[in-house]
Design an enzyme around this catalytic site. Structure first.
Site, PDB file in Angstrom:
ATOM      1  N   HIS A 160     -27.821  -7.916  -6.469  1.00 29.78           N
ATOM      2  CA  HIS A 160     -27.638  -9.332  -6.119  1.00 29.78           C
ATOM      3  C   HIS A 160     -26.305  -9.931  -6.536  1.00 29.78           C
ATOM      4  CE1 HIS A 160     -28.565 -10.094 -10.332  1.00 29.78           C
ATOM      5  NE2 HIS A 160     -28.160 -11.329 -10.162  1.00 29.78           N
TER       6      HIS A 160
HETATM    7  C1  UD1 Z   1     -28.034 -16.701 -10.301  1.00 29.58           C
HETATM    8  C2  UD1 Z   1     -27.067 -16.612 -11.476  1.00 29.58           C
HETATM    9  C3  UD1 Z   1     -26.986 -15.164 -11.938  1.00 29.58           C
HETATM   10  C4  UD1 Z   1     -28.351 -14.562 -12.188  1.00 29.58           C
HETATM   11  C5  UD1 Z   1     -29.209 -14.756 -10.959  1.00 29.58           C
HETATM   12  C6  UD1 Z   1     -30.597 -14.217 -11.159  1.00 29.58           C
HETATM   13  C7  UD1 Z   1     -25.186 -18.215 -11.386  1.00 29.58           C
HETATM   14  C8  UD1 Z   1     -23.721 -18.351 -11.173  1.00 29.58           C
HETATM   15  N1  UD1 Z   1     -25.711 -16.998 -11.106  1.00 29.58           N
HETATM   16  O1  UD1 Z   1     -27.460 -15.961  -9.227  1.00 29.58           O
HETATM   17  O2  UD1 Z   1     -26.265 -15.134 -13.147  1.00 29.58           O
HETATM   18  O3  UD1 Z   1     -28.225 -13.184 -12.474  1.00 29.58           O
HETATM   19  O4  UD1 Z   1     -29.279 -16.161 -10.672  1.00 29.58           O
HETATM   20  O5  UD1 Z   1     -31.302 -14.200  -9.962  1.00 29.58           O
HETATM   21  O6  UD1 Z   1     -25.808 -19.141 -11.827  1.00 29.58           O
HETATM   22  N2  UD1 Z   1     -31.562 -18.450  -2.935  1.00 29.58           N
HETATM   23  C9  UD1 Z   1     -32.774 -18.590  -2.287  1.00 29.58           C
HETATM   24  N3  UD1 Z   1     -33.830 -19.064  -3.004  1.00 29.58           N
HETATM   25  C10 UD1 Z   1     -33.735 -19.422  -4.295  1.00 29.58           C
HETATM   26  C11 UD1 Z   1     -32.509 -19.288  -4.955  1.00 29.58           C
HETATM   27  C12 UD1 Z   1     -31.428 -18.800  -4.263  1.00 29.58           C
HETATM   28  O7  UD1 Z   1     -32.897 -18.298  -1.120  1.00 29.58           O
HETATM   29  O8  UD1 Z   1     -34.754 -19.834  -4.885  1.00 29.58           O
HETATM   30  C13 UD1 Z   1     -30.425 -17.892  -2.186  1.00 29.58           C
HETATM   31  C14 UD1 Z   1     -29.536 -18.921  -1.561  1.00 29.58           C
HETATM   32  O9  UD1 Z   1     -29.018 -18.368  -0.381  1.00 29.58           O
HETATM   33  C15 UD1 Z   1     -28.441 -19.075  -2.601  1.00 29.58           C
HETATM   34  C16 UD1 Z   1     -28.299 -17.661  -3.117  1.00 29.58           C
HETATM   35  O10 UD1 Z   1     -29.628 -17.131  -3.114  1.00 29.58           O
HETATM   36  O11 UD1 Z   1     -27.245 -19.565  -2.066  1.00 29.58           O
HETATM   37  C17 UD1 Z   1     -27.712 -17.546  -4.483  1.00 29.58           C
HETATM   38  O12 UD1 Z   1     -28.459 -18.347  -5.413  1.00 29.58           O
HETATM   39  P1  UD1 Z   1     -27.721 -18.921  -6.712  1.00 29.58           P
HETATM   40  O13 UD1 Z   1     -28.673 -19.705  -7.516  1.00 29.58           O
HETATM   41  O14 UD1 Z   1     -26.448 -19.602  -6.309  1.00 29.58           O
HETATM   42  O15 UD1 Z   1     -27.245 -17.639  -7.498  1.00 29.58           O
HETATM   43  P2  UD1 Z   1     -27.942 -16.225  -7.735  1.00 29.58           P
HETATM   44  O16 UD1 Z   1     -27.248 -15.218  -6.895  1.00 29.58           O
HETATM   45  O17 UD1 Z   1     -29.431 -16.288  -7.675  1.00 29.58           O
END
Ligand code: UD1
Length: 365
Positions: free
Chosen positions: A207
């Site tokens: 991820h």
């Molecule tokens: C975040 C943390 C990372 C951690 C990870 C665990 C930051 C910078 N990164 O990354 O350190 O290892 O969480 O999972 O804070 N999305 C969904 N549903 C959700 C959440 C996210 O669909 O409930 C999708 C969206 O497209 C979103 C993308 O995942 O844009 C990334 O989510 P985001 O919270 O920005 O960061 P993670 O990659 O999850």
């Protein structure tokens, strides 16, 4: 003592579970604020229900966005909450955008901040988490370090006066859930179709933006997984699914079988059933180690350097650049014969976190 825990992303909920349980055994008031960074049920709700965490007292509902949008949304939603609550401590976890936003909102209101999992460093400035953790450590008042190595990093940055060795709360929860799984207290995990848990298989997650966001790189990494000689159960994070769809990359190819992320007990049980793990997750590297499974980490470095000792974890920045036979042999290698030590503590870190917070005198009074 009134403590506000600020959480938002999946790994923070895992760390919150033992901390909430430790506070529940005291007279302290523990308030949980969920930023809403993760909102999908399988990244958030299942952790509250599955790990017995009380429902959040406040939910900010910020959701996804660019780093600035997400961090800024947490900051502005949090300001009035902290102002109204006036806690003795604001406790932030790990290294996500919710962590840095929580720490910033608190210090600017002169509220004492404790940082759980302080002192981890990858020294990779391309990682958003590296900036989050360095900045959080430098503004927090109490640095709760999980390892001796983390204590050394804090000392190197002149922060030893605020640093305390707490141990790693992930050990508390991981070993507790492992014991429950081994005692048959959890149903078998929902592994992807095509994975027979009675036969050897690898468990995989992917991820990190550095692995998912460049289509050529993502496609090459998925092809490397697809060529492995064992079936690969890929638990796909929404970011991975979104990027793969965007770039027309089929995740389920060759050896790879895909399903959604698992609740925590399901994940522990899947690691125990597997012959090894392939991942770019920090948490899963350590869970594999604690559960005595070999891990192959698709990153150039790790914050959890202790896992590398004795070959329990192995870093492979570019699996697609290795000779296929060499990559296959590495990913499917047997567990080392020598058991590893216990560099992450004794499973009582959450209790120590509470004690260290009790002992520390807030700077801003
Ligand atoms: C975040 C943390 C990372 C951690 C990870 C665990 C930051 C910078 N990164 O990354 O350190 O290892 O969480 O999972 O804070 N999305 C969904 N549903 C959700 C959440 C996210 O669909 O409930 C999708 C969206 O497209 C979103 C993308 O995942 O844009 C990334 O989510 P985001 O919270 O920005 O960061 P993670 O990659 O999850």
């Amino acid at each position: 003592m009134k403590v506000i825990s600020i959480v938002g992303a999946r790994p923070q909920l895992v760390k919150l579970a033992p901390v909430a349980a430790a506070f529940a055994g005291t007279e302290h008031q523990h308030v949980i604020v969920h930023t809403g960074q993760h909102y999908d049920a399988d990244l958030s709700d299942v952790f509250f229900s599955g790990l017995g965490i009380p429902d959040p007292d406040v939910h900010l509902g910020v959701g996804s966005g660019s780093h600035g949008v997400q961090t800024g949304a947490v900051l502005s939603a949090l300001d009035p909450v902290l102002e109204a609550e006036q806690p003795d401590w604001v406790l932030v976890y790990g290294d996500t955008n919710s962590t840095i936003a929580g720490a910033l909102s608190a210090v600017k209101q002169h509220l004492p901040v404790a940082h759980l999992e302080a002192g981890l460093r990858s020294f990779n400035r391309r990682m958003p988490e590296e900036h989050n953790r360095v900045l959080t450590d430098h503004c927090a008042d109490l640095l709760l370090a999980p390892t001796e190595e983390a204590m050394r990093h804090l000392a190197n940055e002149g922060l030893e006066g605020r640093a305390r060795l707490a141990g790693d709360v992930m050990v508390d929860i991981c070993l507790q859930i492992r014991d429950a799984v081994l005692a048959g207290k959890h149903p078998a995990p929902a592994l992807p179709e095509g994975i027979d848990p009675a036969q050897p298989f690898l468990l995989a997650t992917l991820h990190r933006p550095d692995n998912t966001d460049d289509p050529a790189r993502l496609s090459a990494i998925v092809r490397s997984l697809a060529q492995l000689p064992l079936p690969v159960a890929l638990l796909a994070h929404p970011r991975l699914v979104a990027r793969a769809e965007e770039h027309g990359i089929e995740l389920a190819q060759g050896s790879v079988h895909v399903s959604r992320p698992l609740p925590y007990a399901g994940l522990v049980s899947a690691v125990l059933a597997s012959s090894g793990v392939v991942t770019d997750s920090g948490g899963l590297q350590k869970e594999a180690f604690l559960l005595d499974r070999v891990c192959t980490t698709i990153r150039p470095e790790t914050e959890w350097v202790e896992t590398l000792e004795g070959g329990w974890n192995h870093l492979v920045p570019d699996p697609h650049e290795m000779a296929p036979a060499e990559w296959a042999a590495l990913a499917t290698r047997p567990a080392p014969e020598t058991p590893h030590g216990a560099p992450y503590g004794d499973g009582k870190a959450a209790r120590r976190v509470v004690e260290l917070m009790e002992q520390a005198t807030p700077r801003h009074t």
